[in-house]
Design an enzyme around this catalytic site. Structure first.
Site, mmCIF file in Angstrom:
data_model
loop_
_atom_site.group_PDB
_atom_site.id
_atom_site.type_symbol
_atom_site.label_atom_id
_atom_site.label_comp_id
_atom_site.label_asym_id
_atom_site.label_seq_id
_atom_site.Cartn_x
_atom_site.Cartn_y
_atom_site.Cartn_z
ATOM 1 N N VAL A 19 -1.064 -11.917 -10.286
ATOM 2 C CA VAL A 19 -0.492 -10.844 -9.477
ATOM 3 C C VAL A 19 0.644 -11.424 -8.647
ATOM 4 O O VAL A 19 0.729 -12.633 -8.445
ATOM 5 C CB VAL A 19 -1.545 -10.182 -8.560
ATOM 6 C CG1 VAL A 19 -2.567 -9.421 -9.382
ATOM 7 C CG2 VAL A 19 -2.210 -11.211 -7.680
ATOM 8 N N SER A 20 1.494 -10.538 -8.145
ATOM 9 C CA SER A 20 2.744 -10.987 -7.536
ATOM 10 C C SER A 20 2.587 -11.519 -6.125
ATOM 11 O O SER A 20 3.314 -12.398 -5.706
ATOM 12 C CB SER A 20 3.761 -9.842 -7.531
ATOM 13 O OG SER A 20 4.053 -9.464 -8.853
ATOM 14 N N THR A 21 1.674 -10.989 -5.335
ATOM 15 C CA THR A 21 1.554 -11.426 -3.942
ATOM 16 C C THR A 21 0.103 -11.712 -3.603
ATOM 17 O O THR A 21 -0.818 -11.310 -4.309
ATOM 18 C CB THR A 21 2.080 -10.351 -2.968
ATOM 19 O OG1 THR A 21 1.218 -9.210 -3.034
ATOM 20 C CG2 THR A 21 3.493 -9.927 -3.331
ATOM 21 N N GLN A 24 -2.333 -8.662 -3.310
ATOM 22 C CA GLN A 24 -2.840 -7.953 -4.472
ATOM 23 C C GLN A 24 -4.072 -8.649 -5.026
ATOM 24 O O GLN A 24 -4.252 -9.849 -4.883
ATOM 25 C CB GLN A 24 -1.766 -7.869 -5.554
ATOM 26 C CG GLN A 24 -0.588 -6.982 -5.173
ATOM 27 C CD GLN A 24 0.480 -7.000 -6.243
ATOM 28 O OE1 GLN A 24 0.936 -8.051 -6.644
ATOM 29 N NE2 GLN A 24 0.865 -5.816 -6.698
#
Length: 308
Positions: A19-21, A24
């Site tokens: 996931v990007s961050t 998340q």
């Protein structure tokens, strides 16, 4: 009697979720991967625009022949088509496969390989188009009397210099993380018991092109990023000059325990190392004597699996 058919080997499905961050959660991806048969799922938090993914780098260094790396979607693994093809090529080198649950990519099937070839053609076209657009843009800029390149750098603006320096730093980190699986295992086996000079000589004898300063910088950076262990950069113990050959032979044996005495001798000759008596040709007996001495000093395991 009918010959008994051997059961086909069971392939291990290894999941990878990203996931990007940090905010998340990978729960949805993990659930889908486990439903597909992945008993082991590696989870990572990181931007899709960066190749700096320590979890993926560690996974790639540990995946075994016959394993299948599984992702939910292609964008969870790669930042571009070229990056995807690079990862799949490294998997193929290790005898492993790749599968995307929501895309028609499964390198263990003919259909999946065809889709991969199509992606390869797309990537090549993408590179050609980008090159053509870049050349056309530079030509048009010069026709209007503008100089190509970053005007902020030409004017030495501090903010432009900082941006470029940060981009170069990210690129450097990406490069050493991607290549680490090729050289970091040897560093881990030899450091800090052996000097940086010995480690560089062993790596370069295997086809690498390191200098002591570049290798130390790379390892220090991986330690700062918590990818490598701090023990690797500790000071190595001092040894008398006459012990250099012994530690070098021990380092070669530790870096590749499968080498025979004759193979170690051949490696020393390719490194242009002189024998203890000053000769150019190494004998297995000379290597064995140095290894026996290193073993008594605790530099090599008590029972190395070395033949003649």
């Amino acid at each position: 009697m009918r010959a008994q058919l051997s059961a086909p080997p069971i392939r291990r499905l290894v999941g990878y979720a990203r996931v990007s961050t940090e905010e998340q959660a990978t729960d949805a991806q993990v659930d889908e991967l486990k439903a597909a048969g992945c008993h082991l799922v590696h989870q990572e938090h990181g931007s899709g625009a960066s190749r700096s993914r320590p979890v993926l780098a560690k996974l790639m260094s540990e995946i075994a022949a016959g394993d299948v790396l599984v992702v939910v979607r292609l964008d969870r693994l790669a930042r571009s088509v070229s990056h995807l093809l690079e990862v799949i090529e490294r998997l193929e080198e290790r005898g492993a496969h790749f599968r995307s649950l929501r895309d028609p990519i499964d390198t263990s099937t003919p259909q999946g390989m065809f889709s991969l070839q199509v992606l390869g053609a797309v990537a090549q076209l993408e590179r050609v188009l980008i090159a053509e657009r870049t050349k056309a843009g530079m030509k048009a800029a010069m026709a209007r009397g503008k100089l190509p390149g970053n005007p902020g750098l030409r004017e030495r603006r501090p903010e432009a210099i900082r941006v470029v320096a940060a981009a170069r730093d990210r690129l450097y980190l990406d490069e050493i993380i991607i290549s680490a699986q090729l050289w970091l295992p040897t560093v881990r086996r030899m450091r800090p018991q052996h000097s940086w000079d010995d480690v560089v000589r062993v790596l370069n004898s295997k086809g690498h092109n390191w200098t002591i300063e570049r290798l130390r910088r790379a390892v220090h950076r991986l330690v700062r990023e918590h990818i490598a262990e701090p023990a690797l950069i500790k000071r190595s113990p001092r040894r008398a000059p006459e012990d250099r050959l012994m530690t070098l032979v021990a380092g070669i044996a530790i870096a590749d325990p499968e080498l025979t005495l004759r193979e170690i001798a051949g490696q020393l000759e390719r490194m242009h190392e002189r024998t203890p008596r000053g000769g150019r040709q190494w004998q297995a007996s000379s290597v064995k004597a140095l290894l026996d001495r290193a073993r008594r000093l605790g530099l090599v395991a008590p029972d190395p699996a070395l033949g003649s």
